[in-house]
Design a protein around this motif. Structure first.
Motif, mmCIF file in Angstrom:
data_model
loop_
_atom_site.group_PDB
_atom_site.id
_atom_site.type_symbol
_atom_site.label_atom_id
_atom_site.label_comp_id
_atom_site.label_asym_id
_atom_site.label_seq_id
_atom_site.Cartn_x
_atom_site.Cartn_y
_atom_site.Cartn_z
ATOM 1 N N ASP A 41 -26.416 -41.654 13.405
ATOM 2 C CA ASP A 41 -25.932 -41.554 12.040
ATOM 3 C C ASP A 41 -25.546 -42.957 11.586
ATOM 4 O O ASP A 41 -25.463 -43.880 12.386
ATOM 5 C CB ASP A 41 -24.725 -40.602 11.984
ATOM 6 C CG ASP A 41 -24.505 -40.042 10.593
ATOM 7 O OD1 ASP A 41 -25.305 -40.345 9.687
ATOM 8 O OD2 ASP A 41 -23.526 -39.298 10.410
ATOM 9 N N VAL A 43 -23.704 -46.257 10.681
ATOM 10 C CA VAL A 43 -22.558 -46.936 11.269
ATOM 11 C C VAL A 43 -22.005 -47.921 10.249
ATOM 12 O O VAL A 43 -22.703 -48.340 9.333
ATOM 13 C CB VAL A 43 -22.932 -47.680 12.572
ATOM 14 C CG1 VAL A 43 -23.421 -46.727 13.628
ATOM 15 C CG2 VAL A 43 -23.974 -48.751 12.310
ATOM 16 N N ILE A 57 -18.366 -46.433 14.584
ATOM 17 C CA ILE A 57 -18.300 -45.095 14.009
ATOM 18 C C ILE A 57 -16.892 -44.544 14.259
ATOM 19 O O ILE A 57 -16.200 -44.989 15.168
ATOM 20 C CB ILE A 57 -19.357 -44.127 14.607
ATOM 21 C CG1 ILE A 57 -19.199 -44.000 16.129
ATOM 22 C CG2 ILE A 57 -20.757 -44.562 14.224
ATOM 23 C CD1 ILE A 57 -20.092 -42.941 16.763
#
Length: 162
Positions: A41, A43, A57
């Motif tokens: 996902d 960062v 994250i």
């Protein structure tokens, strides 16, 4: 520091290893270092961080630095797709994310399946290799992930995350 993979090789007990791919090679790390596996996902980038540090994250309130192993090992320009994952590691009471191309499986290696790493030019510094694991026609490059993530170069991550 005794790593679980090498302890398995020395003591004759089996070692459980998470196998993952980077480019065309398959690697393995001790499953006991793995906290969880997440899809890749977005960062948050950190200014002046080395290129291989993708950023951080927020993992349930813990700020986790994320290292892209493909960039660190100079395996070309990484692409991020549905197979790209972040392996969340717990090393020395620190949580670190490691981006890999894909996770294959968890394998159990007996002592006879772990061979010493040859001393030759490699993408990975042989100081960070525990050996080579063989499973049928598969060969896993076994990383000493503790030593790798706490090396002088990568060790800066813990300072950034603090």
């Amino acid at each position: 520091m005794v790593n679980n993979i090498s302890a398995g090789a020395d003591s004759g007990t089996d070692a459980e290893v998470l196998s993952f791919t980077l480019g065309k090679e398959e690697y393995g790390i001790s499953i006991q270092k793995v906290q969880e596996i997440r899809g890749y996902d977005t960062v948050t980038r950190i200014a002046n961080a080395p290129e291989y540090v993708k950023g951080v994250i927020n993992l349930r309130g813990i700020i986790v630095p994320v290292v892209d192993m493909r960039i660190k090992f100079n395996l070309g320009t990484p692409t991020y797709d549905e197979f790209t994952v972040v392996v969340i590691l717990n090393i020395g009471h620190r949580v670190i994310g490691m981006v890999v191309d894909s996770v294959s499986d968890v394998v159990t290696l007996g002592a006879e399946q772990i061979k010493p790493a040859p001393d030759m030019g490699s993408v990975v510094d042989t100081d960070f290799l525990l050996g080579l694991g063989t499973i049928g026609d598969r060969m896993l490059i076994l990383l000493d992930i503790d030593r790798f993530m706490s090396s002088d170069e990568i060790g800066l991550i813990s300072k950034m995350a603090a």
